[in-house]
Write a protein that holds these residues in place. Structure first.
Motif, PDB file in Angstrom:
ATOM      1  N   TRP A 132      23.844 -19.702 -29.908  1.00  0.00           N
ATOM      2  CA  TRP A 132      23.888 -18.869 -28.651  1.00  0.00           C
ATOM      3  C   TRP A 132      22.284 -19.124 -27.929  1.00  0.00           C
ATOM      4  O   TRP A 132      22.192 -19.110 -26.931  1.00  0.00           O
ATOM      5  CB  TRP A 132      23.904 -17.679 -28.906  1.00  0.00           C
ATOM      6  N   CYS A 133      21.179 -19.103 -28.825  1.00  0.00           N
ATOM      7  CA  CYS A 133      19.904 -19.345 -28.307  1.00  0.00           C
ATOM      8  C   CYS A 133      19.757 -20.620 -27.298  1.00  0.00           C
ATOM      9  O   CYS A 133      18.929 -20.551 -26.607  1.00  0.00           O
ATOM     10  CB  CYS A 133      18.831 -19.262 -29.359  1.00  0.00           C
ATOM     11  N   GLU A 137      21.785 -21.658 -25.301  1.00  0.00           N
ATOM     12  CA  GLU A 137      22.739 -21.593 -24.075  1.00  0.00           C
ATOM     13  C   GLU A 137      22.158 -22.107 -22.771  1.00  0.00           C
ATOM     14  O   GLU A 137      22.673 -22.751 -21.953  1.00  0.00           O
ATOM     15  CB  GLU A 137      23.474 -20.247 -23.876  1.00  0.00           C
ATOM     16  N   PRO A 138      20.981 -21.488 -22.474  1.00  0.00           N
ATOM     17  CA  PRO A 138      20.490 -21.766 -21.100  1.00  0.00           C
ATOM     18  C   PRO A 138      19.967 -23.353 -21.033  1.00  0.00           C
ATOM     19  O   PRO A 138      20.178 -24.076 -19.906  1.00  0.00           O
ATOM     20  CB  PRO A 138      18.979 -21.243 -21.043  1.00  0.00           C
ATOM     21  N   TYR A 173      10.005 -13.154 -28.264  1.00  0.00           N
ATOM     22  CA  TYR A 173      10.299 -13.140 -27.094  1.00  0.00           C
ATOM     23  C   TYR A 173       9.449 -12.590 -26.106  1.00  0.00           C
ATOM     24  O   TYR A 173       9.784 -12.104 -25.012  1.00  0.00           O
ATOM     25  CB  TYR A 173      11.830 -12.633 -26.700  1.00  0.00           C
ATOM     26  N   CYS A 208       9.457 -14.090 -22.652  1.00  0.00           N
ATOM     27  CA  CYS A 208      10.883 -14.345 -21.903  1.00  0.00           C
ATOM     28  C   CYS A 208      11.267 -13.138 -21.165  1.00  0.00           C
ATOM     29  O   CYS A 208      10.752 -12.189 -21.198  1.00  0.00           O
ATOM     30  CB  CYS A 208      11.793 -14.374 -23.348  1.00  0.00           C
ATOM     31  N   HIS A 246      15.797  -9.211 -19.949  1.00  0.00           N
ATOM     32  CA  HIS A 246      17.233  -9.494 -19.923  1.00  0.00           C
ATOM     33  C   HIS A 246      17.664 -10.251 -21.264  1.00  0.00           C
ATOM     34  O   HIS A 246      18.189  -9.919 -22.117  1.00  0.00           O
ATOM     35  CB  HIS A 246      18.230  -9.632 -19.044  1.00  0.00           C
ATOM     36  N   ALA A 247      16.828 -11.494 -21.201  1.00  0.00           N
ATOM     37  CA  ALA A 247      17.170 -12.398 -22.463  1.00  0.00           C
ATOM     38  C   ALA A 247      16.595 -11.944 -23.496  1.00  0.00           C
ATOM     39  O   ALA A 247      17.087 -12.143 -24.564  1.00  0.00           O
ATOM     40  CB  ALA A 247      16.665 -13.742 -21.760  1.00  0.00           C
ATOM     41  N   ALA A 264      19.009 -11.292 -26.712  1.00  0.00           N
ATOM     42  CA  ALA A 264      18.592 -12.332 -28.083  1.00  0.00           C
ATOM     43  C   ALA A 264      18.299 -11.255 -29.211  1.00  0.00           C
ATOM     44  O   ALA A 264      18.814 -11.492 -30.510  1.00  0.00           O
ATOM     45  CB  ALA A 264      17.430 -13.230 -27.809  1.00  0.00           C
ATOM     46  N   PHE A 276      14.273 -19.762 -23.639  1.00  0.00           N
ATOM     47  CA  PHE A 276      14.383 -18.772 -22.786  1.00  0.00           C
ATOM     48  C   PHE A 276      13.143 -18.459 -21.769  1.00  0.00           C
ATOM     49  O   PHE A 276      13.366 -18.365 -20.684  1.00  0.00           O
ATOM     50  CB  PHE A 276      14.554 -17.418 -23.600  1.00  0.00           C
TER      51      PHE A 276
END
Length: 229
Positions: free
Chosen positions: A18-19, A21-22, A133, A136, A139-140, A144, A207
């Motif tokens: 999932w990390c 995804e961006p 993070y 980052c 929200h991300a 995360a 992120f």
């Protein structure tokens, strides 16, 4: 040219596919095939087997460039000899004969935010958010942090005699504001490979700087395509 090359993205400790995804979304916009693998994180050997299998599967369709973040550097170094190119992102890059367990690689702090249960699974506390993070989007970072996984995989004591990067073209991306991995170690290892870059971010560029990271991966995909002709 890059459409012939597949990218395999491998996450680090406590994370999951999932990390990426961006970055996957941006690569898709540019027509570059890519996928992220979920490491089991239940043992180093099973993490290595997972990556080795994924590389072999993708190789059936053409050249593969493997991207390793953080802990995944050791896994990829052990598993990705069949890849066409490697890209290490703030990742461990083991030297031949070097024990990773004996190497002073990480900055202090994250270990204190980690607890290990009776079955050997390491769990991260809330303080991990700042280490991973801090630069980052909020929200991300929140999402995360909520998705971080326990892990039983540990950095191996036994050294690799022939890490994959010694035979496969390799690039290294330094994260110059990293709070997890020592930046001097990253630069030391970046100096050993074919291509070296720096991003002005912390430990999680997927992120913090997804456009810039994607751009560097696209450059490496293009080089892989050219060298595979």
């Amino acid at each position: 040219m890059t459409s012939r090359v597949s990218l395999l993205l491998v996450h680090g400790a406590h994370h999951g596919a999932w990390c990426w995804e961006p970055v996957l979304a941006r690569l898709s916009e540019h027509g570059i095939p890519a996928q992220a693998v979920d490491l089991p994180l239940d043992g180093y050997s099973s993490d290595v087997a997972t990556v080795r299998s994924a590389v072999q599967e993708l190789r059936a369709d053409g050249p593969v460039a493997v991207v390793a973040h953080s802990y995944a550097g050791i896994v990829v170094a052990a598993a990705a000899h069949a890849a066409s190119r490697l890209i290490f992102v703030a990742a461990r890059l083991p030297l031949p004969g070097e024990s990773q367990a004996a190497l002073h690689w990480n900055l202090p702090g994250l270990r204190e935010a980690t607890s290990v249960d009776g079955d050997g699974w390491a769990h991260l506390g809330p303080a991990a958010r700042d280490f991973f993070y801090s630069d980052c989007p909020s929200h991300a970072a929140d999402l995360a942090t909520s998705r971080l996984r326990p892990m039983r995989s540990v950095v191996p004591t036994d050294p690799l005699e022939m890490p994959a990067w010694t035979t496969v073209p390799t690039a290294y991306i330094v994260c110059r504001r990293d709070k997890v991995v020592r930046v001097d170690r990253q630069r030391e290892r970046a100096a050993l490979v074919d291509d070296a870059y720096e991003l002005d971010c912390g430990h999680s560029p997927f992120f913090a700087l997804p456009d810039e990271l994607t751009g560097l991966l696209m450059v490496q995909a293009a080089k892989t395509a050219t060298h595979s002709m």
